[in-house]
Design a protein around this motif. Sequence first.
Motif, PDB file in Angstrom:
ATOM      1  N   VAL A  21       0.768  -1.148  -0.094  1.00  0.00           N
ATOM      2  CA  VAL A  21      -0.145  -0.079  -0.015  1.00  0.00           C
ATOM      3  C   VAL A  21       0.868   1.511  -0.053  1.00  0.00           C
ATOM      4  O   VAL A  21       0.547   2.214  -0.747  1.00  0.00           O
ATOM      5  N   VAL A  22       2.101   1.043   0.681  1.00  0.00           N
ATOM      6  CA  VAL A  22       2.782   2.388   0.916  1.00  0.00           C
ATOM      7  C   VAL A  22       3.407   2.710  -0.562  1.00  0.00           C
ATOM      8  O   VAL A  22       3.623   3.662  -0.963  1.00  0.00           O
ATOM      9  N   LEU A  23       3.991   1.606  -0.937  1.00  0.00           N
ATOM     10  CA  LEU A  23       4.740   1.755  -2.510  1.00  0.00           C
ATOM     11  C   LEU A  23       3.635   2.366  -3.692  1.00  0.00           C
ATOM     12  O   LEU A  23       4.059   3.136  -4.302  1.00  0.00           O
ATOM     13  N   ALA A  24       2.525   1.788  -3.489  1.00  0.00           N
ATOM     14  CA  ALA A  24       1.366   2.364  -4.423  1.00  0.00           C
ATOM     15  C   ALA A  24       1.031   3.657  -4.084  1.00  0.00           C
ATOM     16  O   ALA A  24       0.595   4.405  -5.019  1.00  0.00           O
ATOM     17  N   GLY A  25       1.032   3.849  -2.942  1.00  0.00           N
ATOM     18  CA  GLY A  25       0.650   5.335  -2.270  1.00  0.00           C
ATOM     19  C   GLY A  25       1.536   6.321  -2.825  1.00  0.00           C
ATOM     20  O   GLY A  25       1.137   7.540  -2.995  1.00  0.00           O
ATOM     21  N   ILE A  26       3.009   5.796  -2.895  1.00  0.00           N
ATOM     22  CA  ILE A  26       3.967   6.780  -3.555  1.00  0.00           C
ATOM     23  C   ILE A  26       3.667   7.131  -4.891  1.00  0.00           C
ATOM     24  O   ILE A  26       3.508   8.258  -5.305  1.00  0.00           O
ATOM     25  N   VAL A  78      -6.295   0.974  -4.116  1.00  0.00           N
ATOM     26  CA  VAL A  78      -6.883   0.430  -5.298  1.00  0.00           C
ATOM     27  C   VAL A  78      -5.831  -0.271  -6.146  1.00  0.00           C
ATOM     28  O   VAL A  78      -6.098  -1.409  -6.381  1.00  0.00           O
ATOM     29  N   ILE A  79      -4.618   0.425  -6.229  1.00  0.00           N
ATOM     30  CA  ILE A  79      -3.447  -0.149  -7.371  1.00  0.00           C
ATOM     31  C   ILE A  79      -2.851  -1.490  -6.453  1.00  0.00           C
ATOM     32  O   ILE A  79      -2.556  -2.489  -7.092  1.00  0.00           O
ATOM     33  N   VAL A  83      -2.660  -7.251  -4.216  1.00  0.00           N
ATOM     34  CA  VAL A  83      -1.294  -7.886  -3.286  1.00  0.00           C
ATOM     35  C   VAL A  83      -1.997  -8.089  -1.965  1.00  0.00           C
ATOM     36  O   VAL A  83      -1.925  -8.815  -1.384  1.00  0.00           O
ATOM     37  N   TRP A  84      -2.882  -7.100  -1.452  1.00  0.00           N
ATOM     38  CA  TRP A  84      -3.329  -7.256   0.004  1.00  0.00           C
ATOM     39  C   TRP A  84      -4.507  -8.245  -0.032  1.00  0.00           C
ATOM     40  O   TRP A  84      -4.698  -9.009   1.069  1.00  0.00           O
ATOM     41  N   ILE A  85      -5.187  -8.491  -1.232  1.00  0.00           N
ATOM     42  CA  ILE A  85      -6.259  -9.303  -1.145  1.00  0.00           C
ATOM     43  C   ILE A  85      -5.730 -10.643  -1.262  1.00  0.00           C
ATOM     44  O   ILE A  85      -6.166 -11.781  -0.495  1.00  0.00           O
ATOM     45  N   TYR A  86      -4.589 -10.991  -1.974  1.00  0.00           N
ATOM     46  CA  TYR A  86      -3.715 -12.217  -1.815  1.00  0.00           C
ATOM     47  C   TYR A  86      -3.288 -12.385  -0.658  1.00  0.00           C
ATOM     48  O   TYR A  86      -3.237 -13.865  -0.148  1.00  0.00           O
ATOM     49  N   GLN A  87      -2.795 -11.746   0.257  1.00  0.00           N
ATOM     50  CA  GLN A  87      -2.225 -11.807   1.519  1.00  0.00           C
ATOM     51  C   GLN A  87      -3.328 -12.377   2.566  1.00  0.00           C
ATOM     52  O   GLN A  87      -3.153 -13.039   3.246  1.00  0.00           O
ATOM     53  N   VAL A 112     -11.671  -9.868  -7.853  1.00  0.00           N
ATOM     54  CA  VAL A 112     -10.666  -8.653  -8.021  1.00  0.00           C
ATOM     55  C   VAL A 112     -11.201  -7.918  -9.275  1.00  0.00           C
ATOM     56  O   VAL A 112     -11.370  -6.739  -9.463  1.00  0.00           O
ATOM     57  N   PRO A 113     -11.213  -8.649 -10.519  1.00  0.00           N
ATOM     58  CA  PRO A 113     -11.436  -7.684 -11.523  1.00  0.00           C
ATOM     59  C   PRO A 113     -12.816  -7.300 -11.800  1.00  0.00           C
ATOM     60  O   PRO A 113     -12.909  -6.107 -12.309  1.00  0.00           O
ATOM     61  N   LEU A 114     -13.724  -7.846 -11.151  1.00  0.00           N
ATOM     62  CA  LEU A 114     -15.024  -7.184 -11.091  1.00  0.00           C
ATOM     63  C   LEU A 114     -15.138  -5.979 -10.197  1.00  0.00           C
ATOM     64  O   LEU A 114     -15.804  -5.066 -10.518  1.00  0.00           O
ATOM     65  N   PHE A 115     -14.400  -5.953  -9.240  1.00  0.00           N
ATOM     66  CA  PHE A 115     -14.289  -5.057  -8.276  1.00  0.00           C
ATOM     67  C   PHE A 115     -13.781  -3.874  -8.863  1.00  0.00           C
ATOM     68  O   PHE A 115     -14.312  -2.722  -8.646  1.00  0.00           O
ATOM     69  N   LEU A 116     -12.903  -4.231  -9.556  1.00  0.00           N
ATOM     70  CA  LEU A 116     -12.009  -2.921 -10.157  1.00  0.00           C
ATOM     71  C   LEU A 116     -12.766  -2.471 -11.219  1.00  0.00           C
ATOM     72  O   LEU A 116     -12.831  -1.108 -11.680  1.00  0.00           O
TER      73      LEU A 116
END
Length: 264
Positions: A21-26, A78-79, A83-87, A112-116
């Motif tokens: 999340v932090v990396l995607a937040g950057i 979102v991005i 990753v976090w859903i897999y975790q 996941v694709p439907l939610f996005l």
Amino acid sequence: MALWDHFKELRNRLIKSAIAVVLAGIAGWFLYDPVVYNLSQPLITIAEETGRTAVLNFATIADPFAFKIQIAIQIGLVISSPVWIYQVWAFITPGLTGKERKYTLGYMGAGVPLFLAGIYVGWLVFPTVVRALLQFTPSTGANNINATDYLTFVTQMFLILGISFLVPVLLVGINMAGIVRGRTFLKAWRIIIFLVFVLAALAAPGTDALSMFLLAAPLLILFFSAIWLCIINDKRRDRRAAKQAVETEASANIATPSSDLKKL
């Protein structure tokens, strides 16, 4: 695993999710300007068309910075969602059977694709929703909208559309668990169609009926495809149950061999 080991496993999964999340937040931090410009576009359009004030309002000095942080985090969520859903799935899956793992992996692969996709549809339609709601402002009024409230409204709308795209997956999951049969869902087809068209009417990217139908069509296809899968699964389950009943009945009429009795 011991209880403490479960806590350590959960901690590791949370750390990995937080890093993602932090990396995607950057990345979201650098995407802030184009995202906010597009979020503000409905207000810019209203101001140009009506000549009245329609802007995002930042009440305090620190609000712009806090607003940018919130936007960056939400973009990061979102991005990094795969990753976090897999975790989450990886933490749960050791307690599942092999068959249950396949089911949950299939739900993730579809969910996941439907939610996005639902979030993307929300991104497309929210300008029309904002303009439709703000058109009731009198000509003598102004729209100085609190930035945080505006972000909350947009986020909730995105979540509603994202979750609405997940409902068909939820229907299949409930059916796979044997809670509700597909025919029961099918009996409620009138209610489903009504609710889908209400949602499409509220979120349609245009004021014409064609836009509403174009948005309702994929949702209806998703819903009835899910119901069709549920009915197929019910038929397969019924055939398996009937076969087991026949085999049980046949084996009940066969005497147990004396060798088996001695082993017992």
